[in-house]
Scaffold this active site. Structure first.
Site, PDB file in Angstrom:
ATOM      1  N   CYS A   1      38.895  51.735  38.146  1.00  0.00           N
ATOM      2  CA  CYS A   1      38.805  50.274  38.019  1.00  0.00           C
ATOM      3  C   CYS A   1      39.975  49.603  38.250  1.00  0.00           C
ATOM      4  O   CYS A   1      40.271  49.045  39.704  1.00  0.00           O
ATOM      5  CB  CYS A   1      38.240  50.323  36.270  1.00  0.00           C
ATOM      6  SG  CYS A   1      37.501  48.633  36.040  1.00  0.00           S
TER       7      CYS A   1
ATOM      8  N   HIS B   1      34.403  54.794  34.010  1.00  0.00           N
ATOM      9  CA  HIS B   1      35.278  55.396  32.824  1.00  0.00           C
ATOM     10  C   HIS B   1      34.389  56.098  32.027  1.00  0.00           C
ATOM     11  O   HIS B   1      33.368  56.499  32.452  1.00  0.00           O
ATOM     12  CB  HIS B   1      35.549  54.053  31.732  1.00  0.00           C
ATOM     13  CG  HIS B   1      36.101  52.939  32.438  1.00  0.00           C
ATOM     14  ND1 HIS B   1      37.632  52.825  32.577  1.00  0.00           N
ATOM     15  CD2 HIS B   1      35.637  51.582  32.719  1.00  0.00           C
ATOM     16  CE1 HIS B   1      38.010  51.698  32.984  1.00  0.00           C
ATOM     17  NE2 HIS B   1      36.808  50.994  33.406  1.00  0.00           N
TER      18      HIS B   1
HETATM   19  N1  GLN Z   1      40.421  43.652  34.450  1.00  0.00           N
HETATM   20  C1  GLN Z   1      39.714  44.287  35.772  1.00  0.00           C
HETATM   21  C2  GLN Z   1      38.151  43.690  35.549  1.00  0.00           C
HETATM   22  O1  GLN Z   1      37.961  43.036  34.780  1.00  0.00           O
HETATM   23  C3  GLN Z   1      39.612  45.834  35.576  1.00  0.00           C
HETATM   24  C4  GLN Z   1      38.978  46.299  34.397  1.00  0.00           C
HETATM   25  C5  GLN Z   1      39.068  47.870  34.044  1.00  0.00           C
HETATM   26  O2  GLN Z   1      39.733  48.333  34.576  1.00  0.00           O
HETATM   27  N2  GLN Z   1      37.910  48.139  33.172  1.00  0.00           N
HETATM   28  O3  GLN Z   1      37.662  43.689  36.761  1.00  0.00           O
END
Ligand code: GLN
Length: 247
Positions: free
Chosen positions: A90, A191
């Site tokens: 992510c 995740h």
């Molecule tokens: N902050 C980033 C987004 O919202 C990554 C989010 C995350 O790592 N879950 O796209």
């Protein structure tokens, strides 16, 4: 002795991504192999000579801080340059790319280590993902949980890790791709943590890090957990379909 670097876990570790390191460590230990987990904490440069690197997800501000920190050093850049396997999740995926856009619309240069640019989705993507990995990886269906506002477009040097069957993934139109593969980097929006949900992906990374195929762990609990999740998700999908408005 395999050395696994966990990059800035204080900043990059949302939704249990720290569990990815734990899964890697356990799967080596269960095979009787020695492993050293190298937690790379803020203010410390990323070591160049680890065998495998794990980078998790993070909130917008945390990921920009991690990006600034990584830009100060050259360890991760050199490791990727020499072909060390990397798992990026992510925010980890986003900061390895050429650029990312924050919620104010400001474009930040990324580390430019993979051919990907991240802009913003119209609506945050939150929910379960089912995706079919590229055939050449020899992996079963990927299962995971996504929560991101980023939409990632891949350039020609990067290939999608998987085709989305359920969920949003990279969020860059059709066909829906999930994550990316480029050289030794595997990146994903999933995740869960992704390696607990998909142990075969953990073993793929470990076998690349060890330079050989690993023995099969064939854990019935693992198979049962995946089967239960897959059936739960397909029941959810049937429900969605049957309650869709007619016409
Ligand atoms: N902050 C980033 C987004 O919202 C990554 C989010 C995350 O790592 N879950 O796209």
């Amino acid at each position: 002795m395999l050395r696994i670097a966990v990059v800035y876990p204080e900043l990059l570790g949302t939704y249990g991504d720290g569990g990815n390191a734990l899964v890697l460590e356990r799967r080596l230990a269960w095979r009787g192999m020695d492993v050293e987990m190298v937690e790379v904490l803020l203010g410390t440069p990323v070591p160049e000579q680890c065998d495998l690197y794990v980078i998790g997800g993070g909130e917008d501000s945390a990921q920009l801080q991690a990006l600034a920190e990584l830009r100060r050093g050259t360890g991760l850049q050199s490791a990727i340059g020499r072909g060390a396997p990397v798992l990026a999740v992510c925010a980890g995926l986003q900061i390895l790319g050429a650029s990312l856009t924050d919620r104010e619309g400001v474009v930040h240069a990324g580390l430019d280590l993979v051919d990907a640019t991240t802009t913003r989705l119209d609506r945050r993507a939150v929910g379960e993902v089912v995706a079919v990995p590229r055939a050449e990886l020899g992996l079963p269906t990927l299962l995971g949980f996504e929560n991101h506002a980023g939409a990632t477009r891949l350039g020609p040097a990067a290939l999608p890790l998987a085709a989305v069957d359920q969920g949003v993934g990279n969020g860059d139109g059709e066909p829906r791709g999930e994550g990316l593969v480029q050289g030794s980097v595997i990146a994903t929006y999933l995740h869960g943590p992704v390696l607990a949900r998909n142990p075969a992906l953990a073993d793929l990374l470990l076998s690349r890090a060890c330079g050989r195929t690993l023995s099969d762990l064939a854990d019935p609990h693992e198979a049962a957990a995946r089967a239960a999740m897959q059936s739960r998700l397909s029941r959810g999908r049937r429900r969605t379909v049957s309650t869709a408005p007619l016409g």
